[in-house]
Design a protein around this motif. Structure first.
Motif, PDB file in Angstrom:
ATOM      1  N   MET A  80       0.674  -1.191   0.280  1.00 11.30           N
ATOM      2  CA  MET A  80      -0.097  -0.045   0.040  1.00 11.30           C
ATOM      3  C   MET A  80       0.868   1.451   0.113  1.00 11.30           C
ATOM      4  O   MET A  80       1.854   0.980   0.398  1.00 11.30           O
ATOM      5  N   ILE A  81       0.261   2.536  -0.330  1.00 13.02           N
ATOM      6  CA  ILE A  81       1.006   3.504  -1.073  1.00 13.02           C
ATOM      7  C   ILE A  81       0.539   4.460   0.050  1.00 13.02           C
ATOM      8  O   ILE A  81      -0.822   4.786   0.163  1.00 13.02           O
ATOM      9  N   LEU A  82       1.292   5.194   0.872  1.00 15.19           N
ATOM     10  CA  LEU A  82       1.518   6.200   1.803  1.00 15.19           C
ATOM     11  C   LEU A  82       1.694   7.535   1.271  1.00 15.19           C
ATOM     12  O   LEU A  82       2.457   7.381   1.759  1.00 15.19           O
ATOM     13  N   SER A  83       0.954   8.379   0.574  1.00 15.95           N
ATOM     14  CA  SER A  83       1.635   9.219   0.548  1.00 15.95           C
ATOM     15  C   SER A  83       0.567  10.749   0.576  1.00 15.95           C
ATOM     16  O   SER A  83      -0.350  10.525   0.254  1.00 15.95           O
ATOM     17  N   ASN A  84       1.156  12.253   0.565  1.00 22.77           N
ATOM     18  CA  ASN A  84       0.955  13.119   0.818  1.00 22.77           C
ATOM     19  C   ASN A  84       0.498  13.939  -1.082  1.00 22.77           C
ATOM     20  O   ASN A  84       0.510  15.133  -1.396  1.00 22.77           O
ATOM     21  N   LYS A  86       0.900  13.977  -4.888  1.00 21.67           N
ATOM     22  CA  LYS A  86      -0.620  13.794  -6.335  1.00 21.67           C
ATOM     23  C   LYS A  86       0.313  14.186  -7.250  1.00 21.67           C
ATOM     24  O   LYS A  86       1.127  14.474  -8.063  1.00 21.67           O
ATOM     25  N   GLU A  87      -0.385  13.061  -8.494  1.00 17.71           N
ATOM     26  CA  GLU A  87      -0.087  13.414  -9.830  1.00 17.71           C
ATOM     27  C   GLU A  87      -0.800  13.560 -11.085  1.00 17.71           C
ATOM     28  O   GLU A  87      -2.524  12.407 -11.294  1.00 17.71           O
ATOM     29  N   GLY A  89      -3.131  15.658 -10.596  1.00 19.38           N
ATOM     30  CA  GLY A  89      -4.494  16.431  -9.366  1.00 19.38           C
ATOM     31  C   GLY A  89      -5.016  15.205  -8.561  1.00 19.38           C
ATOM     32  O   GLY A  89      -6.256  15.187  -7.719  1.00 19.38           O
ATOM     33  N   LYS A  90      -4.525  13.741  -8.802  1.00 16.40           N
ATOM     34  CA  LYS A  90      -4.587  12.817  -8.153  1.00 16.40           C
ATOM     35  C   LYS A  90      -3.751  12.071  -7.120  1.00 16.40           C
ATOM     36  O   LYS A  90      -3.074  11.767  -7.549  1.00 16.40           O
ATOM     37  N   PRO A  91      -4.139  11.961  -6.017  1.00 21.22           N
ATOM     38  CA  PRO A  91      -3.231  11.220  -4.761  1.00 21.22           C
ATOM     39  C   PRO A  91      -3.169   9.806  -5.200  1.00 21.22           C
ATOM     40  O   PRO A  91      -4.049   8.970  -6.172  1.00 21.22           O
ATOM     41  N   ILE A  92      -1.403   9.556  -4.938  1.00 19.25           N
ATOM     42  CA  ILE A  92      -1.379   8.170  -5.751  1.00 19.25           C
ATOM     43  C   ILE A  92      -1.327   7.391  -3.713  1.00 19.25           C
ATOM     44  O   ILE A  92      -1.118   6.392  -4.367  1.00 19.25           O
ATOM     45  N   GLY A  93      -1.240   8.034  -3.120  1.00 22.52           N
ATOM     46  CA  GLY A  93      -1.165   7.227  -1.673  1.00 22.52           C
ATOM     47  C   GLY A  93      -2.244   8.505  -0.716  1.00 22.52           C
ATOM     48  O   GLY A  93      -3.195   9.288  -1.013  1.00 22.52           O
ATOM     49  N   LEU A  94      -2.743   7.169   0.314  1.00 23.03           N
ATOM     50  CA  LEU A  94      -4.025   7.417   1.020  1.00 23.03           C
ATOM     51  C   LEU A  94      -3.072   8.559   2.311  1.00 23.03           C
ATOM     52  O   LEU A  94      -1.473   7.977   2.510  1.00 23.03           O
ATOM     53  N   GLU A 272       5.185  19.808   1.218  1.00 18.62           N
ATOM     54  CA  GLU A 272       6.041  18.989   2.170  1.00 18.62           C
ATOM     55  C   GLU A 272       5.993  16.907   2.147  1.00 18.62           C
ATOM     56  O   GLU A 272       5.584  16.715   2.542  1.00 18.62           O
ATOM     57  N   PRO A 273       6.124  16.843   0.728  1.00 22.09           N
ATOM     58  CA  PRO A 273       5.941  15.600   0.408  1.00 22.09           C
ATOM     59  C   PRO A 273       6.630  14.240   1.402  1.00 22.09           C
ATOM     60  O   PRO A 273       7.133  14.471   2.196  1.00 22.09           O
ATOM     61  N   ARG A 274       5.959  13.312   1.068  1.00 25.43           N
ATOM     62  CA  ARG A 274       6.021  12.162   2.285  1.00 25.43           C
ATOM     63  C   ARG A 274       5.763  11.240   1.016  1.00 25.43           C
ATOM     64  O   ARG A 274       4.738  11.103   0.694  1.00 25.43           O
TER      65      ARG A 274
END
Length: 293
Positions: A80-84, A86-87, A89-94, A272-274
């Protein structure tokens, strides 16, 4: 392999292991024992593909595909991808995973043995990492309970419900989580587990309750259940039971979901990317009879 204890109530760093390379059964056993002793272990400076992360994690048990059934690594639904981020305009992760105290999969019939997370992008500010992960020690929380309460709760069970934490996250400012569908609710109905578990690695008792999913002590009247759960939640979050892992890029962080509860600290901004990738290991391989109902 070197195991360097943090000196705190939880935590150890393991040096000299490349998780991209398949490990021997002896090494895996050493890691399992370290996890039982320290509750939280980290492997710094790892370079892994998502498949290598999956392959390492599944050596410890079956991997869960999250009930939300979204934000998976392409072709690897166990990751699972946990991230803030977006690519297009859509989130790539939770983006809001784990942002309050809980233990994963207490809401499942077969509970979790461990989480395995790989830090790829870690937000930084003024030279300090953000989005760090806090833990509380449930061996110590049990040990320090009043003896009268231990006797009262002996043999009792708690109902855990996935929807409790999901709805709490939906109420947070800026949340984009939709309500769970009827199908998602059907797949994860409420379940019951003992208030106290005998930990399969340490042989010691742990407090198996958490604010995120625990709903009701089944054998108590509702008012007494509410009173006791409020006490347990306050008790288990005391500073003396706490440990914080400060993330660095390349960390693989592994924790024991029976011996700890955890919280992902939401102190970073959307800019602040995570980016973290996660596997959840179920307890079926080690403890098939103790936790299957």
């Amino acid at each position: 392999m070197q195991i360097i204890a943090s000196g705190a109530t939880l935590g150890a760093r393991i040096e000299g292991v490349d998780l991209a390379t398949p490990l021997s059964e002896e090494r895996l056993h050493e890691i399992e024992q370290a996890l039982g002793r320290h509750g939280v272990i980290s492997f710094p400076r790892q370079e892994l593909t998502a498949k290598q992360l999956r392959d390492f994690a599944e050596r410890f048990g079956s991997l869960e595909i999250n009930v939300a059934n979204q934000y998976h690594e392409p072709g690897l639904p166990e990751v699972m991808i946990l991230s803030n981020l977006k690519e297009n305009g859509k989130p790539i992760g939770l983006a809001d995973a784990g942002q309050d105290w809980h233990t994963d999969m207490s809401y499942s019939r077969t509970i979790a043995f461990s989480n395995v997370l790989y830090g790829i992008r870690i937000p930084m500010r003024d030279g300090r990492s953000l989005g760090n992960t806090e833990f509380c020690n449930m061996h110590a929380a049990y040990d320090e309970l009043p003896e009268a309460l231990k006797r009262e709760l002996e043999g009792m069970t708690i109902t855990h419900d996935f929807n409790k934490f999901w709805e709490k996250m939906r109420q947070e400012k800026g949340s984009t989580r939709p309500p769970l569908t009827e199908e998602q609710r059907r797949r994860k109905p409420p379940v019951s587990h003992p208030v106290f578990l005998v930990h399969p690695i340490t042989g010691r008792r742990v407090l198996y309750a958490n604010p995120g999913y625990s709903m009701r002590i089944n054998e108590l009247p509702a008012d007494r259940s509410d009173e006791v759960l409020a006490f347990l939640f306050e008790h288990q979050l005391q500073d003396r039971f706490r440990y914080r892992h400060n993330w660095t890029v390349g960390d693989v962080l592994m924790w024991d979901n029976m011996g700890t509860i955890h919280n992902a600290v939401a102190d970073y901004r959307p800019d602040e990317p995570r980016l973290i990738k996660r596997c959840q290991v179920m307890a079926d391989k080690y403890f098939p009879e103790a936790f299957a109902q």
